[in-house]
Design a protein around this motif. Structure first.
Motif, short mmCIF file in Angstrom:
data_model
loop_
_atom_site.label_atom_id
_atom_site.label_comp_id
_atom_site.label_asym_id
_atom_site.label_seq_id
_atom_site.Cartn_x
_atom_site.Cartn_y
_atom_site.Cartn_z
N VAL A 1 0.85 -1.20 0.00
CA VAL A 1 0.00 0.00 0.00
C VAL A 1 0.88 1.25 0.00
O VAL A 1 0.61 2.22 -0.72
CB VAL A 1 -0.95 -0.01 1.21
N ALA A 2 1.94 1.22 0.80
CA ALA A 2 2.86 2.35 0.82
C ALA A 2 3.47 2.57 -0.56
O ALA A 2 3.58 3.72 -1.02
CB ALA A 2 3.96 2.11 1.86
N ASP A 3 3.86 1.50 -1.23
CA ASP A 3 4.46 1.62 -2.56
C ASP A 3 3.49 2.24 -3.54
O ASP A 3 3.85 3.14 -4.31
CB ASP A 3 4.90 0.23 -3.02
N ALA A 4 2.23 1.79 -3.50
CA ALA A 4 1.22 2.35 -4.40
C ALA A 4 0.98 3.82 -4.12
O ALA A 4 0.85 4.64 -5.04
CB ALA A 4 -0.09 1.55 -4.26
N ALA A 5 0.91 4.19 -2.83
CA ALA A 5 0.66 5.58 -2.47
C ALA A 5 1.83 6.48 -2.84
O ALA A 5 1.64 7.57 -3.41
CB ALA A 5 0.37 5.67 -0.97
N LEU A 6 3.04 6.04 -2.56
CA LEU A 6 4.23 6.85 -2.87
C LEU A 6 4.43 6.97 -4.37
O LEU A 6 4.98 7.96 -4.86
CB LEU A 6 5.47 6.23 -2.22
N SER A 7 3.98 6.00 -5.12
CA SER A 7 4.11 6.03 -6.58
C SER A 7 3.12 6.99 -7.23
O SER A 7 3.29 7.37 -8.40
CB SER A 7 3.90 4.63 -7.16
N ARG A 8 2.08 7.38 -6.46
CA ARG A 8 0.99 8.14 -7.07
C ARG A 8 0.69 9.45 -6.35
O ARG A 8 -0.42 9.95 -6.41
CB ARG A 8 -0.26 7.26 -7.13
N GLY A 9 1.68 10.02 -5.68
CA GLY A 9 1.48 11.37 -5.17
C GLY A 9 1.73 11.60 -3.69
O GLY A 9 1.87 12.74 -3.26
#
Length: 289
Positions: free
Chosen positions: A106-114
């Motif tokens: 989840v952290a990876d997805a969030a950091l990748s998208r803003g």
């Protein structure tokens, strides 16, 4: 003291105490004013009630960390992430955006998208979290406690039988054990330490939190900035005999003390008043100078 650069925001000694405002996209979260499921309304709240009132960082929670609720899976958190992402896309003012999650994916997805940083209440219980944050060059808050995705901050290996009165502190090992869990963290170069105030363990007492605040300066020995989340917490309400809605004055007193004793980030729902209290604590403290 190491200064952590959180997407351009310096956190640590020589810099003002930073204020982390809170937004929740989880319907089960207990503080209604901060809970939104509509991105437009959430963005307005962030602009007008958090950033305008002095929040440097906006922490967005995908699920309630209250132990009364079932822990969401990573997939369930990801299903809520779109609301959070759409919210920050609609925010007009500038701030650092933090995602509160215990899962590296989840952290990876969030950091990748803003998103800019991570608030991990499980203190790297997911072994992939440090690598994900390092790969994004992102600051990460790691809450103290044994690595357990289901029970954040739940320290059990303490001689609880010695508790007989609020004066137990001189002979208790709770804070020492809490400090030991931080020593075991696989920290990144941008880790911020959270001393885990609140009722994370069934056997933890209000006196434990009070002793943690008394000894807060000890958490600076890890050469990392310290984040404190004490807003309207029970250990303060118990002292003044006030219910949650009436605990703001106690929270502000606690905030000033926390900053005076070394806190670098204060996480709060009451941004404007907390900012003022933090600045007073900073002006008259010597630990962070």
């Amino acid at each position: 003291m190491t200064t952590v650069d959180a997407a351009g925001l310096p956190i640590g000694d020589g810099h003002p105490p930073r204020i982390m405002g809170v937004l929740n996209v989880s319907a089960e979260s207990p503080y209604d004013p901060s809970v939104f499921d509509d991105p437009e309304a959430a963005a307005t709240y962030v602009d007008e009630e958090l950033i305008e009132e002095g929040a440097d960082i906006v922490d967005i929670g995908l699920e309630s960390a209250n132990k009364r609720f079932e822990v969401l899976s990573a997939e369930e958190e990801r299903a809520r992430l779109d609301v959070a992402l759409e919210t920050i896309d609609r925010v007009d003012r500038d701030a650092i955006f933090s995602i509160e999650t215990r899962y590296a994916s989840v952290a990876d997805a969030a950091l990748s998208r803003g998103f800019d940083m991570v608030n991990d209440i499980c203190g790297f219980a997911d072994p992939g979290m440090p690598e994900v944050c390092a790969s994004h060059d992102a600051a990460v808050v790691a809450m103290a406690g044994p690595p357990d995705l289901e029970r954040p901050g739940a320290i059990d290996d303490v001689d609880w039988a010695e508790r007989r009165s609020p004066e137990w502190a001189a002979e208790s090992d709770y804070v020492d054990r809490l400090l030991a869990t931080i020593e075991d963290l696989p920290a990144t170069e941008k880790t911020i330490v959270d001393p885990a105030f609140g009722g994370w363990s069934d056997r933890k007492t209000l006196a434990d939190d009070r002793e943690t605040l008394r000894r807060l300066a000890a958490f600076r020995e890890f050469d990392a900035p310290v984040l404190v989340s004490i807003n309207r917490k029970n250990f303060l309400g118990d002292l003044v005999d006030r219910r949650t809605s009436d605990r703001l004055p106690a929270s502000l007193a606690g905030t000033a003390l926390a900053v005076e004793r070394g806190a670098d980030v204060i996480r709060t729902h009451d941004v404007a008043a907390t900012r003022d209290a933090a600045l007073v604590g900073d002006a008259f403290g010597s630990v962070r100078s």
